[in-house]
Design an enzyme around this catalytic site. Structure first.
Site, PDB file in Angstrom:
ATOM      1  N   GLU A   1     -18.527 -20.785 -27.351  1.00 17.20           N
ATOM      2  CA  GLU A   1     -18.996 -20.938 -26.120  1.00 17.20           C
ATOM      3  C   GLU A   1     -17.783 -21.030 -25.118  1.00 17.20           C
ATOM      4  OE1 GLU A   1     -22.194 -23.428 -25.961  1.00 17.20           O
ATOM      5  OE2 GLU A   1     -23.392 -22.434 -27.284  1.00 17.20           O
TER       6      GLU A   1
ATOM      7  N   THR B   1     -17.145 -10.756 -31.445  1.00 14.91           N
ATOM      8  CA  THR B   1     -16.768  -9.446 -31.858  1.00 14.91           C
ATOM      9  C   THR B   1     -17.962  -8.491 -31.729  1.00 14.91           C
ATOM     10  OG1 THR B   1     -15.029 -10.333 -32.889  1.00 14.91           O
ATOM     11  CG2 THR B   1     -15.959  -8.180 -33.572  1.00 14.91           C
TER      12      THR B   1
ATOM     13  N   GLN C   1      23.866  -9.280 -45.473  1.00 11.36           N
ATOM     14  CA  GLN C   1      23.038 -10.216 -45.692  1.00 11.36           C
ATOM     15  C   GLN C   1      21.916 -10.869 -44.819  1.00 11.36           C
ATOM     16  OE1 GLN C   1      25.188 -13.370 -47.552  1.00 11.36           O
ATOM     17  NE2 GLN C   1      26.065 -12.179 -49.128  1.00 11.36           N
TER      18      GLN C   1
ATOM     19  N   GLU D   1     -11.763 -18.004 -36.042  1.00 11.14           N
ATOM     20  CA  GLU D   1     -12.288 -18.384 -37.046  1.00 11.14           C
ATOM     21  C   GLU D   1     -11.706 -19.723 -37.475  1.00 11.14           C
ATOM     22  OE1 GLU D   1     -14.384 -16.067 -40.185  1.00 11.14           O
ATOM     23  OE2 GLU D   1     -13.807 -14.206 -38.879  1.00 11.14           O
TER      24      GLU D   1
ATOM     25  N   THR E   1      -8.690 -22.310 -35.628  1.00 14.27           N
ATOM     26  CA  THR E   1      -7.090 -22.498 -35.317  1.00 14.27           C
ATOM     27  C   THR E   1      -6.402 -22.910 -36.390  1.00 14.27           C
ATOM     28  OG1 THR E   1      -7.243 -24.475 -34.316  1.00 14.27           O
ATOM     29  CG2 THR E   1      -7.557 -22.270 -32.845  1.00 14.27           C
ATOM     30  N   SER E   2      -4.939 -22.606 -36.436  1.00 15.27           N
ATOM     31  CA  SER E   2      -4.217 -23.237 -37.494  1.00 15.27           C
ATOM     32  C   SER E   2      -4.371 -24.646 -37.230  1.00 15.27           C
ATOM     33  CB  SER E   2      -2.637 -22.742 -37.420  1.00 15.27           C
ATOM     34  OG  SER E   2      -2.466 -21.493 -37.702  1.00 15.27           O
TER      35      SER E   2
END
Length: 409
Positions: free
Chosen positions: A131, A164, A304, A389, A391-392
């Site tokens: 929300e 979604t 490299q 779904e 956050t970190s």
């Protein structure tokens, strides 16, 4: 000694190759167009339905894979193709998981098939939890569901966001407050059937990434749904609320299941697999570019500074996949996430996707910054994995609380 293997079996390899072919031949060629249009790619979803990828049967087969690897394998291949289009194809799955996690067998059999439709009449579904003032803080949810006993109906009012397929879905699964005094323990999930009066689409969001996936607000104004649309049924809800009240009165006790959290717990490894797919796609573009791009008379991979970046990228992708596979196997085997392994997989994979796609742009240099090359889009898409779904920051909080047993804030 018991056999241990991380090798996919022949059936899994066949499915993987089939999905990879669809992603390469159908999804990738359409990715740039639908990203620019910022619209649901209905023709691609239709193609997925025709070949059997967008169907209840396909996801059921992957969900019930005894190794647990069916779903993450499918997610990785589809999102390797393109994250926005893939999310349009699999977005219905979150609503389906919401029903599987909280519904009765009858509800599962009734509503999940309606979420997909069929190859001739494709449908999508939406899971509505967040929300405007309640994202990570599900306890701040304001959408209310009030039971009208005389009519055996629930009346829903509120606004959902970041949904979604919100508003364009046939079936919406809505999480609402049924007992405000219980906080997040006083939530329940409801089916809102197609064409229910009072449900409308609010703002459609113009997003940084995953632009081929429809994201919008869902407005609920005196939405009435039959009593049988309460997932799990009223008897089960009343029992759960009673336990929560007893726990609150006693100042502790057993953990009471939350409807939204049950859905997210089940889907986090799958989101990790999506991130792995996007990261792998960007890495492969960067690797091919580094082999063919010549500067100062030699391919840039001979340096490299480039080669070591690619080595780190591949190592991180493989580590992320292993965390996702472990969590997926544990979930299928009924192993509890005693160390928050589901959150670990989602956290590491999503952070890896952001890092790897950024490194891919750097390796491509100015070309990577343009829309002529897909890594620019992949980098924009990857940003969502550390947000939706959980956050970190929330994943780290879940992991820390699980490991310590302390109410870390």
């Amino acid at each position: 000694m018991a056999e241990f293997t991380l090798e996919l079996n022949d059936d899994q390899k066949q499915v993987r190759d089939w999905l990879h072919g669809f992603a390469a031949d159908v999804i990738r060629p359409a990715a740039s167009e639908w990203d620019e249009r910022e619209e649901t790619p209905w023709p691609v979803i239709q193609e997925a339905a025709k070949v059997g990828i967008y169907s209840l049967d396909f996801y059921a087969q992957q969900f019930f894979d005894p190794t647990g690897l069916g779903i993450p394998m499918a997610m990785e291949e589809l999102f390797w193709g393109d994250a926005g289009i893939a999310l349009s194809i699999v977005g219905t799955g979150l609503a389906a998981v919401g029903v599987l996690a909280n519904g009765t067998e009858e509800q599962i059999g009734t509503w999940i098939p309606q979420m997909y439709g069929d190859a001739n009449d494709v449908k999508v579904a939406a899971f509505c939890s967040s929300e405007p003032d309640a994202g990570s803080d599900v306890g701040a949810m304001r959408t209310r569901a009030v039971y009208d006993q005389a009519k055996d109906e629930w009346v829903l009012n509120g606004t959902k966001t970041w949904a979604t397929n919100g508003g364009i879905a046939g079936v919406h699964v809505v999480v609402a407050v049924v007992d405000a005094e219980l906080g997040s323990k006083g939530h329940a999930s409801f089916i809102v059937p197609p064409d229910t009066a009072g449900l409308s689409q609010g703002q459609k969001f113009k997003k940084h990434g995953i632009r081929a996936s429809h994201t919008a607000e869902v407005v609920l104004e005196d939405v009435r749904v039959p009593g049988h649309c309460l997932l799990g049924g009223k008897e089960k809800l009343d029992q759960r609320l009673a336990r929560a009240r007893e726990r609150a009165a006693a100042g502790g006790g057993e953990r009471v299941k939350n409807a939204a959290m049950a859905t997210f717990e089940a889907s986090r490894p799958a989101v990790g697999a999506m991130a792995v797919g996007t990261a792998r796609a960007a890495y492969e573009v960067a690797l091919d570019y580094a082999k063919t791009r010549t500067q100062f008379g030699r391919p840039i991979i001979d340096n490299q500074g480039i080669a070591f970046q690619l080595a780190d990228m591949r190592t991180q992708i493989d580590a992320a996949r292993l965390l996702v596979w472990r969590a997926s196997w544990m979930a299928t085997a009924g192993k509890p996430f005693d160390s928050a392994e589901g959150s670990m997989s989602k956290l590491y994979a999503s952070e890896t996707a952001k890092k790897v796609t950024a490194q891919a742009i750097q390796i491509l240099g100015g070309n990577g910054f343009t829309r002529e090359y897909p890594v620019e889009r992949m980098h924009r898409d990857a940003a969502i994995y550390t947000i939706f779904e959980g956050t970190s920051e929330i994943q780290r909080l879940v992991i820390a609380r699980t490991l310590s047993g302390m109410p870390i804030r």
